[in-house]
Design a protein around this motif. Structure first.
Motif, PDB file in Angstrom:
ATOM      1  N   ARG A   1     -13.125 -30.731 -60.252  1.00 55.62           N
ATOM      2  CA  ARG A   1     -12.104 -31.683 -59.793  1.00 55.62           C
ATOM      3  C   ARG A   1     -11.938 -32.823 -60.792  1.00 55.62           C
ATOM      4  NH1 ARG A   1     -13.969 -34.978 -54.757  1.00 55.62           N
ATOM      5  NH2 ARG A   1     -15.249 -35.840 -56.452  1.00 55.62           N
ATOM      6  N   ASP A   2     -13.047 -33.237 -61.391  1.00 56.66           N
ATOM      7  CA  ASP A   2     -13.041 -34.387 -62.289  1.00 56.66           C
ATOM      8  C   ASP A   2     -13.462 -33.967 -63.689  1.00 56.66           C
ATOM      9  OD1 ASP A   2     -12.566 -36.255 -60.106  1.00 56.66           O
ATOM     10  OD2 ASP A   2     -14.655 -35.860 -59.527  1.00 56.66           O
ATOM     11  N   PRO A   3     -13.029 -34.697 -64.710  1.00 54.09           N
ATOM     12  CA  PRO A   3     -13.598 -34.462 -66.041  1.00 54.09           C
ATOM     13  C   PRO A   3     -15.076 -34.843 -66.016  1.00 54.09           C
ATOM     14  CG  PRO A   3     -12.240 -36.442 -66.028  1.00 54.09           C
ATOM     15  CD  PRO A   3     -12.028 -35.773 -64.709  1.00 54.09           C
ATOM     16  N   ALA A   4     -15.854 -34.248 -66.910  1.00 48.41           N
ATOM     17  CA  ALA A   4     -17.305 -34.471 -66.889  1.00 48.41           C
ATOM     18  C   ALA A   4     -17.656 -35.948 -66.950  1.00 48.41           C
ATOM     19  CB  ALA A   4     -17.962 -33.727 -68.052  1.00 48.41           C
ATOM     20  N   GLY A   5     -16.900 -36.717 -67.698  1.00 44.27           N
ATOM     21  CA  GLY A   5     -17.192 -38.135 -67.850  1.00 44.27           C
ATOM     22  C   GLY A   5     -16.950 -38.952 -66.595  1.00 44.27           C
ATOM     23  N   SER A   6     -16.298 -38.363 -65.593  1.00 44.72           N
ATOM     24  CA  SER A   6     -16.027 -39.072 -64.340  1.00 44.72           C
ATOM     25  C   SER A   6     -16.882 -38.565 -63.187  1.00 44.72           C
ATOM     26  CB  SER A   6     -14.541 -38.933 -63.968  1.00 44.72           C
ATOM     27  OG  SER A   6     -13.716 -39.501 -64.961  1.00 44.72           O
ATOM     28  N   THR A   7     -17.822 -37.662 -63.459  1.00 42.88           N
ATOM     29  CA  THR A   7     -18.683 -37.139 -62.407  1.00 42.88           C
ATOM     30  C   THR A   7     -19.857 -38.091 -62.160  1.00 42.88           C
ATOM     31  OG1 THR A   7     -20.041 -35.895 -63.981  1.00 42.88           O
ATOM     32  CG2 THR A   7     -18.113 -34.764 -63.044  1.00 42.88           C
TER      33      THR A   7
ATOM     34  N   VAL B   1     -17.940 -21.160 -61.188  1.00 44.11           N
ATOM     35  CA  VAL B   1     -18.801 -22.259 -60.754  1.00 44.11           C
ATOM     36  C   VAL B   1     -17.891 -23.406 -60.349  1.00 44.11           C
ATOM     37  CG1 VAL B   1     -20.584 -23.911 -61.426  1.00 44.11           C
ATOM     38  CG2 VAL B   1     -20.679 -21.543 -62.279  1.00 44.11           C
ATOM     39  N   VAL B   2     -17.988 -23.829 -59.107  1.00 47.70           N
ATOM     40  CA  VAL B   2     -17.169 -24.940 -58.619  1.00 47.70           C
ATOM     41  C   VAL B   2     -18.004 -26.215 -58.730  1.00 47.70           C
ATOM     42  CG1 VAL B   2     -15.787 -25.844 -56.722  1.00 47.70           C
ATOM     43  CG2 VAL B   2     -16.009 -23.367 -57.027  1.00 47.70           C
TER      44      VAL B   2
ATOM     45  N   ARG C   1      -9.762 -28.047 -65.062  1.00 48.60           N
ATOM     46  CA  ARG C   1      -9.623 -29.096 -64.058  1.00 48.60           C
ATOM     47  C   ARG C   1      -8.895 -28.511 -62.856  1.00 48.60           C
ATOM     48  NH1 ARG C   1      -8.872 -34.325 -65.595  1.00 48.60           N
ATOM     49  NH2 ARG C   1      -8.560 -34.744 -63.375  1.00 48.60           N
ATOM     50  N   ARG C   2      -9.580 -28.473 -61.727  1.00 49.24           N
ATOM     51  CA  ARG C   2      -8.961 -27.871 -60.550  1.00 49.24           C
ATOM     52  C   ARG C   2      -9.672 -28.362 -59.289  1.00 49.24           C
ATOM     53  NH1 ARG C   2      -6.743 -21.742 -60.256  1.00 49.24           N
ATOM     54  NH2 ARG C   2      -6.214 -21.647 -58.037  1.00 49.24           N
TER      55      ARG C   2
END
Length: 318
Positions: A33-39, A7-8, A152-153
């Motif tokens: 791409r981002d940690p969950a807290g930065s989405t 899942v991307v 994280r990718r």
């Protein structure tokens, strides 16, 4: 990496979809791409309500399925971040909503003298209000308990994920504008102000000037979230001080004590709205694998997360 699906995207839509797949027995990895807290999901005020989402007929069913899940999760709010909170949705009539509204427990029309502020009509209900940082962390824990992983990718194309798994699920939100590419996606900027809660225990929401400016406040643990804006095509991520001042002033017209509340911070997020509505669609890749698109949830990603995840997971079976 030995997985059945990647899942991307690691926001609420991506994590909920990954949990659904993992609990069906699939080996799942999430690339974010981002940690969950930065989405964008972490910024959401996160009141359950089908807001700014199309198509309406499908969205109502997705929302009701998610409502059933949230009502169960509200039994453990400290872990899940989901609470059932009473409140008022002003400037709204029951007959003006879709068929889904008739299935919301306790949703009722208020007499005019019970509607706060300058509004003449409004609805009352006890609805799920989600503390998103807590909920996103809980989703990750639930995914890992089912054997899933989060990495994280950043990807430049879905082919990168396809090299590792026969099924790739595109939950990239606004990022799908470039990755797919899908030019139907439009950013809708939302700005919030976080203040110390002066003792408010109920939520309030009202749609304002053509949806560009709205008035709402949501009591979350340790803070009160004030909003908001809905400006299509505006991609600024910095908080605008004048917009913040107008938000506080609008909320203070409903609850005057908000005017004196200490500001704790500001939040800005870009809702992934899409012309034509949510896209949940599978396509066969050239290598024989599946690419499942699952994006375009506008301002209601939290509200429809579990219903949409089930539909996307169904497609991922091929």
């Amino acid at each position: 990496m030995n997985v059945d699906a990647i899942v991307v995207g690691g926001g609420v839509v991506g994590l909920t979809t990954a949990v659904t797949l993992a609990e069906r027995g699939r080996r799942v990895g999430v690339w974010s791409r981002d940690p969950a807290g930065s989405t964008t999901s972490a910024v959401a005020g996160a009141l359950w309500w089908p807001y700014r989402i199309e198509p309406e007929a499908a969205a109502g069913g997705w929302a009701l399925e998610t409502l059933r899940v949230f009502r169960a999760l509200a039994a453990d709010p400290e872990s899940t971040g989901v609470r059932l909170v009473p409140g008022v949705h002003a400037d709204t009539v029951l007959d003006g909503l879709g068929a889904w509204a008739r299935e919301v427990p306790g949703l009722r029309q208020l007499p005019p003298d019970q509607v706060p502020g300058p509004y003449e009509v409004g609805l009352a209900a006890r609805l799920p209000l989600v503390d998103m940082p807590v909920h996103l962390a809980w989703l990750r824990t639930r995914l890992e308990a089912a054997g899933g992983t989060v990495e994280r990718r950043t990807v430049a194309s879905f082919a990168e994920a396809a090299a590792y798994a026969p099924v790739v699920v595109d939950c990239t939100g606004l990022g799908a504008r470039e990755l797919v590419p899908d030019r139907r996606l439009r950013p809708v900027r939302g700005q919030l102000v976080l203040v110390e809660n002066p003792g408010i225990t109920e939520w309030f929401a009202a749609t304002g000037d053509g949806d560009r400016e709205t008035t709402y406040f949501f009591p979350q643990p340790g803070r009160l979230l004030l909003g908001g804006t809905a400006r299509e095509g505006d991609e600024r991520l910095d908080a605008d001080p004048m917009t913040a001042a107008r938000i506080v002033a609008r909320c203070a017209r409903i609850r005057p004590e908000i005017a004196e509340a200490r500001v704790l911070g500001h939040r800005v997020g870009l809702r992934p709205s899409r012309v034509g509505g949510v896209r949940i669609e599978a396509e066969r890749r050239a290598d024989g694998g599946l690419l499942v698109h699952h994006y375009g949830h506008g301002g209601a990603g939290v509200t429809v997360a579990w219903g949409c995840a089930r539909e996307a997971a169904d497609l991922a079976r091929g």
